[in-house]
Write an enzyme that holds these catalytic residues in place. Structure first.
Site, mmCIF file in Angstrom:
data_model
loop_
_atom_site.group_PDB
_atom_site.id
_atom_site.type_symbol
_atom_site.label_atom_id
_atom_site.label_comp_id
_atom_site.label_asym_id
_atom_site.label_seq_id
_atom_site.Cartn_x
_atom_site.Cartn_y
_atom_site.Cartn_z
ATOM 1 N N ASP A 30 -9.781 -17.936 38.654
ATOM 2 C CA ASP A 30 -9.207 -16.652 39.088
ATOM 3 C C ASP A 30 -7.782 -16.521 38.548
ATOM 4 O OD1 ASP A 30 -11.472 -16.069 41.052
ATOM 5 O OD2 ASP A 30 -10.711 -17.986 41.787
ATOM 6 N N TYR A 76 -18.410 -29.203 36.545
ATOM 7 C CA TYR A 76 -18.328 -29.302 38.014
ATOM 8 C C TYR A 76 -18.942 -30.617 38.475
ATOM 9 C CZ TYR A 76 -17.207 -24.331 37.810
ATOM 10 O OH TYR A 76 -16.605 -23.134 37.531
ATOM 11 N N GLN A 134 -2.096 -23.799 29.980
ATOM 12 C CA GLN A 134 -3.160 -22.930 29.462
ATOM 13 C C GLN A 134 -2.916 -22.515 28.011
ATOM 14 O OE1 GLN A 134 -3.623 -18.717 30.553
ATOM 15 N NE2 GLN A 134 -5.544 -19.310 31.512
ATOM 16 N N GLU A 166 -15.514 -19.498 33.979
ATOM 17 C CA GLU A 166 -15.420 -18.231 33.250
ATOM 18 C C GLU A 166 -14.509 -18.361 32.025
ATOM 19 O OE1 GLU A 166 -15.719 -14.687 34.905
ATOM 20 O OE2 GLU A 166 -14.388 -13.652 33.517
ATOM 21 N N ASP A 167 -13.270 -18.745 32.284
ATOM 22 C CA ASP A 167 -12.304 -18.674 31.178
ATOM 23 C C ASP A 167 -12.528 -19.740 30.116
ATOM 24 O OD1 ASP A 167 -9.962 -17.280 30.120
ATOM 25 O OD2 ASP A 167 -8.951 -19.202 30.383
ATOM 26 N N SER A 168 -12.820 -20.975 30.531
ATOM 27 C CA SER A 168 -13.014 -22.023 29.517
ATOM 28 C C SER A 168 -14.256 -21.730 28.678
ATOM 29 C CB SER A 168 -13.094 -23.412 30.150
ATOM 30 O OG SER A 168 -14.120 -23.476 31.108
HETATM 31 O O1 TRH Z 1 -11.702 -23.596 37.168
HETATM 32 P P1 TRH Z 1 -12.963 -22.868 37.004
HETATM 33 O O2 TRH Z 1 -14.140 -23.503 37.574
HETATM 34 O O3 TRH Z 1 -12.810 -21.459 37.580
HETATM 35 C C1 TRH Z 1 -13.653 -20.570 38.205
HETATM 36 C C2 TRH Z 1 -13.338 -20.443 39.628
HETATM 37 O O4 TRH Z 1 -14.101 -21.405 40.293
HETATM 38 C C3 TRH Z 1 -13.616 -19.098 40.131
HETATM 39 O O5 TRH Z 1 -13.542 -18.995 41.522
HETATM 40 C C4 TRH Z 1 -14.954 -18.644 39.661
HETATM 41 O O6 TRH Z 1 -15.137 -17.390 40.115
HETATM 42 C C5 TRH Z 1 -14.968 -18.689 38.171
HETATM 43 O O7 TRH Z 1 -14.717 -20.015 37.714
HETATM 44 C C6 TRH Z 1 -16.241 -18.186 37.573
HETATM 45 O O8 TRH Z 1 -13.245 -22.646 35.427
HETATM 46 P P2 TRH Z 1 -12.617 -21.654 34.365
HETATM 47 O O9 TRH Z 1 -12.942 -20.248 34.677
HETATM 48 O O10 TRH Z 1 -13.004 -22.141 33.059
HETATM 49 O O11 TRH Z 1 -11.037 -21.803 34.525
HETATM 50 C C7 TRH Z 1 -10.324 -22.920 34.123
HETATM 51 C C8 TRH Z 1 -8.942 -22.503 33.668
HETATM 52 O O12 TRH Z 1 -8.106 -23.646 33.598
HETATM 53 C C9 TRH Z 1 -8.940 -21.875 32.285
HETATM 54 O O13 TRH Z 1 -7.996 -20.830 32.220
HETATM 55 C C10 TRH Z 1 -8.477 -23.008 31.385
HETATM 56 C C11 TRH Z 1 -7.520 -23.725 32.309
HETATM 57 N N1 TRH Z 1 -7.236 -25.131 32.005
HETATM 58 C C12 TRH Z 1 -5.973 -25.463 31.522
HETATM 59 O O14 TRH Z 1 -5.121 -24.583 31.339
HETATM 60 N N2 TRH Z 1 -5.701 -26.767 31.269
HETATM 61 C C13 TRH Z 1 -6.612 -27.771 31.430
HETATM 62 O O15 TRH Z 1 -6.300 -28.954 31.156
HETATM 63 C C14 TRH Z 1 -7.915 -27.407 31.922
HETATM 64 C C15 TRH Z 1 -8.951 -28.475 32.104
HETATM 65 C C16 TRH Z 1 -8.185 -26.088 32.205
#
Ligand code: TRH
Length: 371
Positions: free
Chosen positions: A25, A195, A249, A267-269
């Site tokens: 988020d 996860y 990030q 989502e973002d990764s």
């Molecule tokens: O962390 P996520 O699992 O995020 C989510 C949330 O759970 C949310 O509630 C849900 O609705 C959504 O997924 C679908 O995974 P995500 O989305 O990939 O986000 C991780 C963020 O962290 C992304 O912007 C990349 C960042 N990141 C870093 O900046 N540095 C790091 O070392 C890592 C591992 C990640």
């Protein structure tokens, strides 16, 4: 000479973000804030969990809110819970972005009814067909009569695209030039972010028996800790495990650019792996009623025409679906590694199309400026 916008002419944007869990988020909204600043807007990010934001900004936890966005020229404000039921001291900006339908403080919304800003709700990205007919559809708030525009990020021309920074390709080529011309290791480089409820033991088993030397870079997450423990206890000479720190990030893409294969989540990764053209396995965020499987299959369908080898496409889908259902198929993993050049070609082809679609910040900026 290009005319500079005067401070009074710079459009102000408020982005609201509630952190439900993990990093996604805050991650999407922080990326959006950074990219809209790059589009020339004055951005204020109102967020209820600044510690999560500190990690994403590469700052120590508990850095005061007003310092978090300093280097990025973003004003960060801690969303006080009291504002949800009481008075909110913030005056609405000209543009308001609600992240993932997080609900604005009522008092703020009341003020919006007077100032009537341009209001967007930015949803989660999806490759499903239905988002195309919902993208940019306005809804009217019954209490205030305000219009909210629903914005759906996606991977097709009729969706809102994904966040791709203006300097993405410049950063990518700069980083790739900094790498040694030849891959100095004979190990396949795997990035791992997933996860903990996934089939971690089976993933470790598949890696151990894949027939390749691997360099596995595990990110800072519980799944990473579990995978690293499972791999290290075998003392295999063919696998090197690297534990990564949590990177800011702005440096996250480098982890993907430097990998042959990436496990991504949320989502973002996942979006970043798609844009990078790095072959990936998506451990999707699980939702009730298996809604996530529909989302996963919709994305897979968008990839199909990019695979020259249809059997390889089928193997990728099956492995990914099994992984999200709690098992990890060793043989399918082997197939993907054997044919990784083809897998990569498909991923690069998808990324090329995605980049050609245009970027979310530019599209949003156009909507704001032509208002
Ligand atoms: O962390 P996520 O699992 O995020 C989510 C949330 O759970 C949310 O509630 C849900 O609705 C959504 O997924 C679908 O995974 P995500 O989305 O990939 O986000 C991780 C963020 O962290 C992304 O912007 C990349 C960042 N990141 C870093 O900046 N540095 C790091 O070392 C890592 C591992 C990640």
């Amino acid at each position: 000479m290009a005319l500079q916008a005067q401070p009074s002419e710079i459009i102000k944007i408020d982005i609201f973000c509630r952190v439900i869990d993990n990093f996604g988020d805050a991650g999407v909204m922080w990326r959006l804030a950074r990219s809209l600043t790059g589009e020339g807007f004055a951005v204020r990010l109102i967020i209820d969990d600044t510690d999560t934001l500190c990690a994403l900004a590469g700052l120590p936890a508990q850095t005061p809110a007003d310092l978090i966005g300093k280097d990025e020229a973003i004003e960060v404000v801690l969303w006080d819970k009291e504002w949800d039921s009481g008075e909110c001291p913030l005056e609405p900006a000209e543009v308001v972005i609600e992240g993932f339908a997080c609900r604005l403080p009522e008092d703020y919304e009341r003020k919006m009814a007077v100032t009537r800003p341009l209001w967007f709700n930015i949803d989660y990205f999806s490759a499903e067909d239905w988002i195309e007919s919902c993208h940019l559809v306005p809804s009217i708030e019954p209490k205030t009569g305000l219009v909210k525009i629903n914005y759906f990020p996606g991977v097709t021309p009729r969706s809102g695209s994904l966040i791709i920074e203006k300097d993405y390709e410049a950063q990518e080529s700069l980083y790739k030039k900094s790498l040694p011309a030849q891959n100095t290791t004979d190990h396949l480089r795997i990035f791992f972010f997933a996860y903990p409820y996934g089939p971690i033991e089976s993933i470790a088993e598949a890696m151990l028996h894949c027939g390749h030397k691997l360099e596995v870079s595990v990110s800072q997450c519980e799944a990473g800790r579990l995978l690293s423990a499972a791999l290290l206890k075998t003392e295999s000479k063919d696998i090197t495990v690297k534990t990564l720190p949590f990177v800011a990030q702005k440096d996250f893409d480098q982890l993907l650019w430097a990998s042959d294969i990436a496990f991504v989540r949320g989502e973002d990764s996942a979006a970043r792996a798609m844009i990078a053209g790095t072959p990936f396995l998506w451990h999707i965020y699980h939702q009730d009623g298996d809604v996530h499987m529909v989302k996963l299959k919709a994305l897979q369908k968008r990839f199909e025409r990019h695979f020259a080898d249809i059997a390889l496409f089928a193997a990728w889908c099956e492995l990914q679906e099994k992984m999200n259902n709690g098992t990890f198929d060793r043989d399918l993993f082997k197939v993907l590694l054997e044919k990784r050049d083809e897998w990569q070609k498909a991923s690069v082809s998808f990324a090329r199309d995605l980049r050609a679609l245009g970027a979310l910040p530019a599209k949003l900026s156009e909507l704001i400026r032509k208002r």
